[in-house]
Each structure stands twice: as C-alpha cells, then as structure tokens.
Write a protein that holds these residues in place. Structure first.
Motif, PDB file in Angstrom:
ATOM      1  N   THR A   1      59.203  36.647  16.538  1.00 42.57           N
ATOM      2  CA  THR A   1      59.517  38.003  16.067  1.00 42.57           C
ATOM      3  C   THR A   1      59.073  38.191  14.623  1.00 42.57           C
ATOM      4  O   THR A   1      58.488  39.216  14.258  1.00 42.57           O
ATOM      5  CB  THR A   1      61.028  38.272  16.186  1.00 42.57           C
TER       6      THR A   1
ATOM      7  N   VAL B   1      69.744  38.236  17.201  1.00 42.23           N
ATOM      8  CA  VAL B   1      69.221  38.275  18.568  1.00 42.23           C
ATOM      9  C   VAL B   1      68.811  36.878  19.025  1.00 42.23           C
ATOM     10  O   VAL B   1      69.133  36.439  20.134  1.00 42.23           O
ATOM     11  CB  VAL B   1      68.026  39.253  18.665  1.00 42.23           C
TER      12      VAL B   1
ATOM     13  N   VAL C   1      75.135  33.120  16.969  1.00 43.53           N
ATOM     14  CA  VAL C   1      74.678  34.289  16.210  1.00 43.53           C
ATOM     15  C   VAL C   1      74.938  34.070  14.721  1.00 43.53           C
ATOM     16  O   VAL C   1      74.049  34.237  13.873  1.00 43.53           O
ATOM     17  CB  VAL C   1      75.375  35.576  16.699  1.00 43.53           C
TER      18      VAL C   1
END
Length: 287
Positions: A84, A106, A170
């Motif tokens: 990403t 994410v 996370v």
C-alpha cells in the motif's frame, strides 16, 4: 551514487521470524506471567524455575509455533503495509502520518486474523510446561498443534481469541510500523541523522515502547482467551471483568517483560528489515 531501495512485500515476515528466534524465551516468560492469576513470581524467578524444572531448552518451547505465527501474521501485515505504501509513494517519498496510521490499521487487522491459529498454538505450547503432566497438550510442533485443535476442538476454536488478536494487531501495527516510519523521518529530517544503524535502532526502540503501551491490555486478555479451557469465558467482557479483579494494573500484567521482549523484537525486526531492503530491495522509481 547509491540507489534508493524499497522493501519487498515478504521482507517483514522474514525479518520478524529472524527476530523471533532471538527473543522467544522472553515471549515465553511473558505468557507465563500473564496467565498466573495469583502468582507473584518475577521474570527472573520464573526463568530460574523453568530452567531448574525443565532444562534450558524449555525456554524455547513452542518456537515452531512462534515462527508459524510470524510467517503468517507478520508477513501479512508487513506485506499489506509495504504494498500500500509503495502504491501511494512509488518513489519512496514522504507520506502523511495519518495515512500511514490508516494503512497500518488495515494491515494489522488482516494480519491479526490470519495469524490467530499460529498465535493460539504458540500460547498453548509456551504455557504447557507449567501444567501438570496429565493436563499438558504435548503438541509435537506448530502444525501438529493446528491439526489437533482443528480435529479435536473444531475450526471455531482454532480462531478463538481472533477478535482480541485482531484488535491487538491493529494497535501493534500502528505502534510499530507507522510510528517507526514517523520516528525515522523525524530523526532524518530534524536531528540531522543518516539512514544508518543508529537511526534504525533509535526509531525502532521508540516504536517498540509505543506499541507495548498500546497493546498490553488487549494482549493480556488475548492470552487468557487462548489459554482458557473451553467454555471458561463467555465473552470478551467476561475476560475483562475477570482480569479487572486484579485492579487496573491487571490489564498491564507482565508489562515489563512484554516491553523487554517487544523492544528487542521490534529493534531486531527493523534492523533485519532495513538490511534486507538495502541489500535485496527493489530500486525505487525516480521522482
């Protein structure tokens, strides 16, 4: 001129597995401290007790599960984060901090879910040596543990603690990956440091401290959920209220060994990752 290189998607998993080989005894001690409800043993006394009763190699009990966890959990989260990040900044240019936090969140959620089976077996194998012989599960290795949980307890049990593991992942990924990049950028930009081992060490040490503080409450509850007998806890709230009986500090049980373990783990992971990036990474596109 030296070429600027970007990490390949799987470098994070390899670096984390290498770090796990070095820090596994500290991870094992952390699990033992978190799962004792009444005990007051210190980290040093716990280590001495394990070695005296089981031998030195008992400190590496469950290493195969730890490697399985890193090769699933960390490969997924580092891979998603790097892919990403490189899609947003193909030349390695700076990315706003809030965007890095979003990418890390994410990536951490995906990695936490994928890594839950390995994490479950890891916790059980590490905790096995403090149980009486008739209560031990005696998994031969990580894959044996996964197969036996699947066969004896079902697929749902294999993902026991997935909600807390995902939530923790996370926070862990935000604390480690996004904060590492941020601390590294601050050191390079404002402290006048070079992209070298000293910078990597300081940035990763700071990121490890942030990650430990963010994740410790969920880490304690995750460990309890994964090590519990079937039906012992009805929900995450049940685990929280049970842990709260020890007071607010009960959620930070094992904090010192957690940091002692996560600090070196984070430092070694990023040192290994940076070396992989510098020597085997993809050459960045010119801006």
């Amino acid at each position: 001129m030296s070429e600027k290189r970007l990490a390949r998607w799987y470098f994070g998993g390899l670096a984390s597995a290498g770090a796990a080989c070095c820090t596994h005894p500290l991870d094992l001690l952390k699990v033992h401290l978190q799962t004792q409800q009444e005990g007051k043993l210190s980290m040093a006394r716990m280590a001495v007790t394990i070695v005296r009763k089981q031998g030195l190699f008992a400190l590496y009990n469950g290493l195969s599960a730890s490697l399985l966890r890193q090769l699933t959990y960390s490969t997924t989260r580092f891979g998603i984060y790097e892919v990403t990040k490189q899609a947003v900044a193909p030349s390695g240019e700076a990315i706003p901090f809030y965007q890095r936090i979003g990418m890390a969140a994410v990536a951490g959620a995906a990695g936490g879910f994928v890594g839950t089976p390995g994490d479950l077996v890891n916790v059980r194998m590490q905790n096995d040596i403090k149980l009486s012989p008739e209560l031990r599960r005696n998994y031969r290795h990580a894959l044996d543990g996964v197969v036996r949980v699947l066969r004896e307890e079902g697929l749902r049990r294999l993902f026991s603690g997935a909600s807390t593991a995902t939530g923790r992942a996370v926070l862990m990924t935000i604390g480690q990956l996004s904060f590492y990049d941020q601390f590294k950028m601050l050191l390079l930009t404002y402290a006048g440091m070079s992209d070298n081992l000293t910078t990597h060490f300081l940035a990763s040490l700071s990121a490890g401290a942030v990650a430990t503080t963010l994740t410790q409450p969920l880490d304690v509850m995750k460990t309890r959920a994964m090590n519990a007998k079937p039906g012992e806890f009805k929900s995450l709230w049940h685990i929280a209220t049970y842990t709260a009986k020890l007071g607010p500090l009960g959620f930070f049980k094992g904090y010192v060994p957690a940091f002692i373990r996560l600090g070196p783990q984070t430092i070694l992971t990023f040192v290994f990752l940076e070396q992989l990036r510098k020597n085997f990474g993809v050459v960045a596109l010119p801006q």
